[in-house]
Design a protein around this motif. Structure first.
Motif, PDB file in Angstrom:
ATOM      1  N   TRP A 136      -0.326   5.787 -10.011  1.00 31.54           N
ATOM      2  CA  TRP A 136      -0.346   6.996  -9.309  1.00 31.54           C
ATOM      3  C   TRP A 136       0.966   7.066  -9.160  1.00 31.54           C
ATOM      4  O   TRP A 136       1.961   6.731  -9.806  1.00 31.54           O
ATOM      5  CB  TRP A 136      -0.171   6.104  -7.859  1.00 31.54           C
ATOM      6  N   TYR A 159      -5.450   0.327  -6.290  1.00 30.29           N
ATOM      7  CA  TYR A 159      -3.663  -0.065  -6.048  1.00 30.29           C
ATOM      8  C   TYR A 159      -3.157  -0.870  -6.863  1.00 30.29           C
ATOM      9  O   TYR A 159      -2.558  -0.895  -7.034  1.00 30.29           O
ATOM     10  CB  TYR A 159      -4.022  -1.239  -4.339  1.00 30.29           C
ATOM     11  N   ARG A 160      -4.063  -1.426  -7.979  1.00 28.85           N
ATOM     12  CA  ARG A 160      -3.217  -1.901  -8.942  1.00 28.85           C
ATOM     13  C   ARG A 160      -3.636  -1.330 -10.499  1.00 28.85           C
ATOM     14  O   ARG A 160      -3.626  -1.892 -11.688  1.00 28.85           O
ATOM     15  CB  ARG A 160      -3.284  -3.147  -8.469  1.00 28.85           C
ATOM     16  N   GLN A 212       1.977   2.774  -3.154  1.00 28.95           N
ATOM     17  CA  GLN A 212       2.205   3.101  -4.668  1.00 28.95           C
ATOM     18  C   GLN A 212       2.017   4.188  -5.199  1.00 28.95           C
ATOM     19  O   GLN A 212       2.993   4.823  -6.171  1.00 28.95           O
ATOM     20  CB  GLN A 212       0.377   2.764  -5.446  1.00 28.95           C
ATOM     21  N   ASP A 217       3.930  -3.776  -6.667  1.00 28.70           N
ATOM     22  CA  ASP A 217       3.470  -3.639  -5.176  1.00 28.70           C
ATOM     23  C   ASP A 217       3.643  -4.851  -4.818  1.00 28.70           C
ATOM     24  O   ASP A 217       3.480  -5.754  -5.389  1.00 28.70           O
ATOM     25  CB  ASP A 217       2.176  -2.599  -5.130  1.00 28.70           C
ATOM     26  N   TYR A 239       8.975   0.754 -13.127  1.00 25.95           N
ATOM     27  CA  TYR A 239       7.394   0.534 -11.879  1.00 25.95           C
ATOM     28  C   TYR A 239       7.477  -1.151 -12.581  1.00 25.95           C
ATOM     29  O   TYR A 239       7.382  -1.086 -13.878  1.00 25.95           O
ATOM     30  CB  TYR A 239       6.487   1.031 -12.242  1.00 25.95           C
ATOM     31  N   ARG A 282       1.151  -1.448  -0.195  1.00 23.63           N
ATOM     32  CA  ARG A 282      -0.171  -0.288   0.535  1.00 23.63           C
ATOM     33  C   ARG A 282       0.777   1.416  -0.257  1.00 23.63           C
ATOM     34  O   ARG A 282       0.569   2.414   1.066  1.00 23.63           O
ATOM     35  CB  ARG A 282      -0.893  -0.147   1.303  1.00 23.63           C
ATOM     36  N   GLN A 284       3.523  -5.921 -15.034  1.00 25.50           N
ATOM     37  CA  GLN A 284       3.273  -5.028 -14.038  1.00 25.50           C
ATOM     38  C   GLN A 284       1.933  -4.555 -15.332  1.00 25.50           C
ATOM     39  O   GLN A 284       0.932  -4.511 -14.458  1.00 25.50           O
ATOM     40  CB  GLN A 284       4.163  -3.781 -13.359  1.00 25.50           C
ATOM     41  N   SER A 302      -2.632  -4.261 -14.218  1.00 27.11           N
ATOM     42  CA  SER A 302      -3.084  -3.351 -13.864  1.00 27.11           C
ATOM     43  C   SER A 302      -4.185  -3.306 -15.217  1.00 27.11           C
ATOM     44  O   SER A 302      -5.408  -2.527 -15.276  1.00 27.11           O
ATOM     45  CB  SER A 302      -1.880  -2.220 -14.406  1.00 27.11           C
ATOM     46  N   ASN A 304       3.625   5.278 -11.151  1.00 28.01           N
ATOM     47  CA  ASN A 304       3.131   4.042 -11.677  1.00 28.01           C
ATOM     48  C   ASN A 304       2.923   3.538 -13.035  1.00 28.01           C
ATOM     49  O   ASN A 304       2.611   2.673 -13.743  1.00 28.01           O
ATOM     50  CB  ASN A 304       1.693   3.695 -11.326  1.00 28.01           C
TER      51      ASN A 304
END
Length: 551
Positions: free
Chosen positions: A399, A394-395, A239, A252, A249, A237, A348, A352, A244
């Protein structure tokens, strides 16, 4: 002594000298002298809250934004018990917090007096330090110590018990001036050794944690990662530590990481854990870094080094000081690292992506989260409560600093609304968006009254699905079809929001999203109640086995 200041007044002078400018409270007669001292104090704003848990959450959020200890004032007994959730959150979140508790009179200590609690025994396992004043002249030293303990090493909560007669008594000791502490740095030979490891690593991962959540930390992290071409993963948490959408990146380390991503992380030949304690979620159940993976662990408190994850280098230093020391080393990377970086980035990006389906029981909250990602300004502050509705934030959103994401690392419900109030108080010029579920909203949502009284333009997004959904998900996985304890009978949450005076918007279907987007971009407060699909987050139904035939 007639003109001497009280211990309460000296306490406030000591805090103000260190930069404290706000305190959060629920009033109590056990610290009435401190309330009186605050009445005329020129620089400390007192925020009167509706519940000690809400006051504590506000202080935690304020500390996350300032880097200074959040200050909470509560009364003895019930007030201190209600504030315990904030202590736990501050400890889990590595946030400096000072809890000031009005205590029974000195003569009644340890005599089971009305509302008395031994706070050393109560909070000793959570707080970094618990103190208690027994004489007014001790107060300046104790509050100075509280500030130092909360901020040194890995930040965390401290508790100071203040008997009401001690607070009200004249204090002959002066307020202690602040001491500027230098950050623990990195010796040149250790910096050279670490630089050598980084230059040789073909598959490194930089794991960024709470130690970079402070002034200059994000910029230093980005500059370092770009100079050394290091892929960056963030701890649970966190991020908002690294952009991102940046090619470096890697995602997480949180809940339910995709298998392919976990598999790739397990192939890293060097893990640089920078400013993190390596707790269970970030280490994927204490399984990563795996035995045989090289680990360099940097943490400001040596108590968290070397006992769970053996490290080739265990460095007790501030994360930003380590980055500063490494800036003197020539940055380099082997040619093979480019392919590694691209692989992590592709994993990643795949994680997302998300598409919301259509469900008969409401709108997938994923669509609301995506709308926040589209509408939030570049400097927005988003506060999240704990719950399934928060998972897409979060994903599925990108951010980018200086945007801030304030979510409880502890997983505490009730954080969202108080955190939004604190954020809007601290940064009235920035858009503050709060997402909360129907469970957390009715825990501490009454703090919205504080926000409206202060005319704060908070934008509240309330997910209404009539369930403690995150628990219901576990329930359906382990005991399909056997719902127990997770259904909610909600009031009319729109009427509840409107009662605070916030402009109300009901979001029932996809057709209401353009109006929500317009409201998110408009100035002023907002309370949007979203009829949220529960089916969208529940696991696919499994057939319930038939009972075995008798025989």
């Amino acid at each position: 002594m007639g003109n001497a200041k009280t211990a309460a007044e000296i306490l406030l002078d000591t805090l103000a000298a260190r930069g404290a400018d706000r305190a959060f409270c629920v009033p109590g007669e056990s610290y009435i002298a401190l309330l009186d001292a605050l009445h005329a104090h020129p620089s400390i704003d007192l925020v009167t809250c509706r519940h000690e848990g809400g006051a504590g959450f506000m202080a935690v959020a304020d500390a996350r934004l300032t880097g200074r200890p959040g200050i909470v004032l509560v009364s003895r007994g019930p007030g201190a018990c209600n504030a315990a959730i904030a202590l736990h959150t501050a400890e889990q979140d590595a946030v400096p917090l000072i809890l000031l508790i009005g205590q029974v009179e000195k003569r009644d200590l340890r005599r089971r007096a009305f509302q008395e609690i031994d706070y050393g025994a109560m909070f000793g396992g959570i707080a970094k330090w618990v103190g208690e004043a027994t004489h007014p002249d001790e107060v300046p030293e104790l509050i100075a110590r509280a500030w130092s303990m909360a901020t040194q090493g890995v930040p965390g909560p401290v508790v100071l018990s203040l008997p009401e007669d001690v607070l009200a008594a004249p204090c002959a000791a002066p307020a202690l001036p602040p001491t500027r502490l230098g950050a623990a740095g990195l010796p040149a030979d250790t910096a050279a050794e670490l630089a050598g490891l980084l230059r040789r690593a073909e598959r490194p991962i930089l794991l960024a944690g709470h130690g970079l959540d402070g002034p200059g930390g994000r910029a230093a992290l980005r500059a370092f990662a770009e100079a050394w071409q290091l892929p960056v993963a963030v701890s649970f948490r966190r991020q908002d530590l690294f952009p991102n959408d940046h090619p470096l990146y890697a995602g997480d380390l949180g809940l339910r990481n995709p298998h392919a991503q976990r598999q790739a992380f397990a192939e890293a030949d060097l893990v640089l854990a920078l400013g993190t304690r390596l707790t269970d979620i970030t280490t994927q159940g204490y399984s990563w870094p795996a035995p045989g993976q090289r680990l360099v662990h940097v943490c400001a408190d040596p108590r968290f080094l070397g006992w769970l994850f053996p490290a080739e280098l265990a460095i007790a230093a501030e994360a930003r000081a380590v980055l500063a020391a490494l800036s003197a080393e020539p940055a380099a990377a082997p040619p093979g690292r480019d392919g590694w970086n691209r692989r992590l980035r592709q994993l990643q990006e795949a994680d997302s992506r998300a598409t919301a389906g259509d469900f008969p029981d409401g709108l997938p909250f994923l669509r609301v989260a995506q709308l926040v990602g589209e509408c939030a300004p570049a400097d927005a502050i988003v506060t999240l409560d704990a719950g399934t509705f928060a998972a897409p934030f979060y994903r599925k959103l990108a951010w980018r600093p200086p945007q801030r994401l304030l979510a409880p690392i502890s997983g505490a419900m009730g954080f969202g609304v108080p955190a939004a109030v604190a954020a809007a108080l601290r940064h009235p010029e920035r858009t503050v968006i709060c997402a909360v579920g129907d469970g957390g909203a009715l825990m501490t949502g009454g703090e919205l009254a504080v926000g409206m009284a202060r005319r704060l333009p908070i934008k509240l997004l309330l997910s209404d699905n009539g369930s403690y959904a995150s628990i219901r998900i576990h329930q359906e996985r382990q005991h399909p079809g056997r719902v127990s304890g997770t259904d909610l009978a909600n009031p009319d949450l729109g009427a509840w929001c409107a009662a605070f005076g916030a402009p109300l918007l009901r979001v029932e279907t996809e057709a209401d999203l353009p109006a929500l987007a317009q409201a998110l971009r408009a100035p002023g407060p907002l309370a949007a109640v979203v009829r949220t699909s529960l089916r969208a987050v529940l696991p696919p139904a499994r057939p319930v086995p038939a009972p075995a035939a008798a025989g």
